[in-house]
Every structure is written in structure tokens, then in C-alpha cells.
Design an enzyme around this catalytic site. Structure first.
Site, PDB file in Angstrom:
ATOM      1  CB  SER A  63      19.573  28.808  -7.840  1.00 35.58           C
ATOM      2  OG  SER A  63      20.253  28.297  -8.316  1.00 35.58           O
ATOM      3  CG  ASN A  75      10.939  19.633   3.528  1.00 38.79           C
ATOM      4  OD1 ASN A  75      10.734  20.351   2.734  1.00 38.79           O
ATOM      5  ND2 ASN A  75      11.336  18.594   4.123  1.00 38.79           N
ATOM      6  CG  ASP A  81      17.491  11.902  12.057  1.00 37.96           C
ATOM      7  OD1 ASP A  81      17.114  10.629  11.559  1.00 37.96           O
ATOM      8  OD2 ASP A  81      16.654  11.966  12.929  1.00 37.96           O
ATOM      9  CE1 TYR A  84      13.275   7.466   5.760  1.00 41.28           C
ATOM     10  CE2 TYR A  84      14.644   8.523   4.594  1.00 41.28           C
ATOM     11  CZ  TYR A  84      13.757   8.319   4.463  1.00 41.28           C
ATOM     12  OH  TYR A  84      12.578   8.151   4.134  1.00 41.28           O
TER      13      TYR A  84
END
Length: 143
Positions: A63, A75, A81, A84
Site C-alpha cells: 500500500s 501489470n 504459476d 515458473y
């Protein structure tokens, strides 16, 4: 659940929960980074993690990241996932700087948690939905 982790730097703190605060785990910059306003860089996070089959990690800014460093994760939410998981698959945070900034080794810049993969969904086309109409996107239902 146990996760295998490889560290790429001895300078960053080891991953851990912050007791009593959250089940999100902070990730840290693994090297010093200088960015000029309008510049994009990949920030190495100093870890590779082998996730269990059927799980993925969601990596998001903390934050305070924008306030402290003036960077946006390009992104919005990084999804890593379980495929990787190799020896050189270091996690990175892709960022865009809105002002000149410096990020130092061990600065907490993002956080992650792991989620089970979503179950397979099927879609059934209908001419109308049964729920109440809230007024469309961007509306709280109040005029």
C-alpha cells in the site's frame, strides 16, 4: 504447506509472515535501482519459489509503494504459476516510474500470497439475469 525457496541475494531478509498482521508476505528489492520519471525496469526480488501443483502466486504492490517510491507495477497484479520453478526463475516486479526515484536493496516494494487455481467454469447464455440491477459500471446504484 511447505514451499521450496532459492535466494539470489544474502542481502535481503528471508521471507516470513509478519505476526498478527496479514497472510500476505513482503518481497524486497534484491539490488539498488535508480529510475528516472517515465522509465520502465524489472526489479529483481531475490527469490525463486517452487509452488505446489495447482497453485499460483499473486504479486502486488504494498500500500505504501507508490507513496514511497513513485512506481506503478505495470501489470497491476503479477501472476506466477507453478511452472515458473526453475533454478534461474527469479521473481521480478515490472515497474514504471512517475518521478525520479531510488530503490535500495532490502526495500519492501511488493507482497504476495498463493491461491489455488480456479476450478473449471462453464458458461450458460441467458437473455436476462435474476439479480437486482445496480445501475451499471461505476454506479453505486444511487443517482
Amino acid at each position: 504447506m511447505e514451499l521450496k525457496i532459492k535466494y539470489f541475494s544474502d542481502e535481503i531478509e528471508k521471507l516470513r509472515y509478519i505476526d498478527g498482521k496479514s497472510d500476505w508476505i513482503d518481497l524486497r528489492a534484491a539490488k539498488d535501482i535508480t529510475l528516472k520519471a517515465g522509465e520502465f525496469k524489472l526489479i529483481p526480488l531475490g527469490v525463486a519459489i517452487s509452488l505446489p501443483e495447482g497453485y499460483e502466486a499473486h504479486v502486488v504492490p504494498r500500500s505504501s509503494t507508490f507513496k514511497n517510491f513513485g512506481i506503478l507495477q505495470t501489470n497491476s497484479c503479477g501472476v506466477i504459476d507453478e511452472s515458473y520453478c526453475g533454478d534461474n526463475d527469479q521473481w521480478m516486479m515490472p515497474v514504471y516510474a512517475v518521478r525520479d526515484t531510488e530503490i535500495h536493496v532490502n526495500d519492501r516494494i511488493c507482497q504476495f500470497r498463493i491461491f489455488k487455481h480456479q476450478e473449471t467454469l462453464t458458461f450458460t447464455e441467458v437473455s436476462s439475469l435474476d439479480g437486482p440491477d445496480r445501475g451499471g459500471f461505476g454506479s453505486s446504484g444511487v443517482s
